[in-house]
Write an enzyme that holds these catalytic residues in place. Structure first.
Site, short mmCIF file in Angstrom:
data_model
loop_
_atom_site.label_atom_id
_atom_site.label_comp_id
_atom_site.label_asym_id
_atom_site.label_seq_id
_atom_site.Cartn_x
_atom_site.Cartn_y
_atom_site.Cartn_z
N GLY A 9 43.57 -56.80 -32.65
CA GLY A 9 43.38 -55.92 -31.50
C GLY A 9 43.91 -56.50 -30.20
O GLY A 9 43.29 -56.35 -29.14
N TYR A 156 29.30 -52.43 -27.19
CA TYR A 156 29.02 -51.90 -25.85
C TYR A 156 27.60 -51.32 -25.84
O TYR A 156 27.16 -50.72 -26.83
CB TYR A 156 30.06 -50.84 -25.48
CG TYR A 156 29.95 -50.31 -24.07
CD1 TYR A 156 29.83 -51.18 -22.99
CD2 TYR A 156 29.96 -48.94 -23.81
CE1 TYR A 156 29.72 -50.71 -21.69
CE2 TYR A 156 29.86 -48.45 -22.52
CZ TYR A 156 29.74 -49.34 -21.46
OH TYR A 156 29.63 -48.87 -20.18
N TYR A 166 30.62 -41.87 -22.65
CA TYR A 166 31.07 -42.66 -23.81
C TYR A 166 30.78 -41.83 -25.05
O TYR A 166 29.84 -42.08 -25.80
CB TYR A 166 30.34 -44.00 -23.84
CG TYR A 166 30.99 -45.07 -24.69
CD1 TYR A 166 32.15 -45.71 -24.28
CD2 TYR A 166 30.42 -45.46 -25.90
CE1 TYR A 166 32.73 -46.71 -25.04
CE2 TYR A 166 31.00 -46.46 -26.67
CZ TYR A 166 32.15 -47.08 -26.24
OH TYR A 166 32.71 -48.08 -27.01
#
Ligand code: NAD
Length: 270
Positions: A9, A156, A166
Site C-alpha cells: 500500500g 480508524y 466515513y
C-alpha cells in the site's frame, strides 16, 4: 542480519505506508513494497526520476532505499490482476523470507455514501479491499515469515465511534479488521510465533483520505479537541509501527494501538 519488511500500500510519499517504510528503514530494516497495479508505473517512474528524494531523507542524512517494488492487487477478481500467491512466490524467490508485514491499504467505492444508502456491492467491496485483504496477505506471507516476526495494519476510530462521512461500509470494514487482528493474533501466534497488531491512526492528508472529502474537517476537529493540540505527522505513526515491529514490543499482539494525539479518549469535544 537486519530485518526485511514488506509494506503493502505504498504509491506515493504522502501516506502512512511511506512513513512506515521510512521509520523501518531508519531502524535498519530492508524495505520492499507492494504497489497497487494502477498506480505502479507512476510510482516507479517518480521514484526513479528522483521526485521523492527529498522525502527519502532519513534522520542520519542518508536516503531510504526501496530494494524492490512489486505489483500487487488486494482484490483479484479479474485475470489480469496479480494474485497474492504469485506475489509471495516472487518475494520468496528474490529474498527467501521476511520479518515484518505491513498492510497500509483500504478502498471503499461508496465511502462518500452514508451506510444507510450503501449498496450490497459497495459494502462487500469495502470489506474485500480493506479487511479480507489483510487476512489474505497474512495467510500468503506467513509461510515465509521468520518466527518472532510481526504484522501491522492501519485502522480508524470510525470502527467503534460514529464518524459521519466515513461511509460505504468503511466503518464496518475497520471494525472487521480490528476483530480479525485479535483472532489472527491467536492463530498466527500459536502456529507461527507471529504477532498481529493494528494502529488506529488519527487523520492524515493522504491521497486516499483526500478522496473521502472530509479530511481537513477531521484534522481541524482533532486540533480543536484532542488532548494534544498539534497536527499528527505520518512519522509518528511510522515510529509506532517500527516499535511494534521491533523486539521492544515482543509481548504485544492482538492490540489496537491508538496514534491519534489522544483523541480517542475524549468523551465530548471541548
Ligand atoms: P494512501 O493513499 O497512502 O494509501 C492507500 C493505498 O491503498 C494506496 O497506495 C492505494 O494504491 C492502495 N490500494 C487501494 N486499493 C488497493 C487494492 N485493491 N490493492 C492494492 N492496493 C490498493 O492513504 P493512507 O490514508 O495512508 O491509507 C493507508 C491506511 O491507513 C489505510 O488502511 C487507511 O484506512 C488507514 N488510515 C488512514 C487515515 C487517514 O486519515 N489518512 C486514518 C486512519 C487510518
Amino acid at each position: 542480519r537486519g530485518k526485511r519488511a514488506f509494506i503493502a500500500g505504498v504509491a506515493d510519499d504522502n501516506g502512512y505506508g511511506w512513513a512506515i517504510a521510512k521509520s523501518l528503514a531508519a531502524a535498519g530494516a530492508e524495505i520492499v513494497v507492494g504497489t497497487w497495479v494502477p498506480a505502479l508505473n507512476i510510482f516507479e517512474s517518480s521514484l526513479r526520476r528522483g521526485k521523492f528524494d527529498e522525502s527519502r531523507v532519513l534522520p542520519d542524512g542518508s536516503l531510504m532505499e526501496i530494494t524492490k517494488v512489486y505489483p500487487m492487487d488486494a482484490v483479484f477478481d479479474s485475470p489480469e490482476d496479480v494474485p497474492e500467491d504469485e506475489l509471495v512466490e516472487s518475494v520468496k524467490q528474490d529474498f527467501g523470507s521476511i520479518d515484518i508485514l505491513v498492510h497500509s491499504l483500504a478502498n471503499g467505492p461508496e465511502v462518500s455514501k452514508p451506510l444507510l444508502e450503501t449498496s450490497r456491492y459497495g459494502y462487500l467491496a469495502a470489506i474485500s479491499a480493506s479487511s479480507y485483504s489483510f487476512i489474505s496477505l497474512l495467510k500468503h506471507f506467513v509461510p515465509i515469515m521468520n518466527p518472532g516476526g510481526s504484522s501491522i495494519s492501519l485502522t480508524y476510530i470510525a470502527s467503534e465511534r460514529i464518524i459521519p462521512g466515513y461511509g460505504g461500509g468503511m466503518s464496518s470494514a475497520k471494525a472487521a479488521l480490528e476483530s480479525d487482528t485479535r483472532v489472527l493474533a491467536f492463530e498466527a501466534g500459536r502456529k507461527h510465533k507471529i504477532r498481529v497488531n493494528t494502529i488506529s491512526a488519527g487523520p492524515l492528508r493522504s491521497r486516499a483520505a483526500k478522496a473521502i472529502g472530509f479530511i481537513d474537517m477531521m484534522i481541524d476537529y482533532s486540533l480543536a479537541n484532542a488532548p494534544l493540540q498539534k497536527e499528527l505527522s505520518a512519522e509518528e505513526v511510522g515510529n509506532t509501527a517500527a516499535f511494534l515491529a521491533s523486539p521492544l514490543a515482543s509481548a504485544i499482539t492482538g492490540a489496537v494501538v491508538y496514534v491519534d494525539n489522544g483523541l480517542n479518549a475524549m468523551g465530548v469535544g471541548i
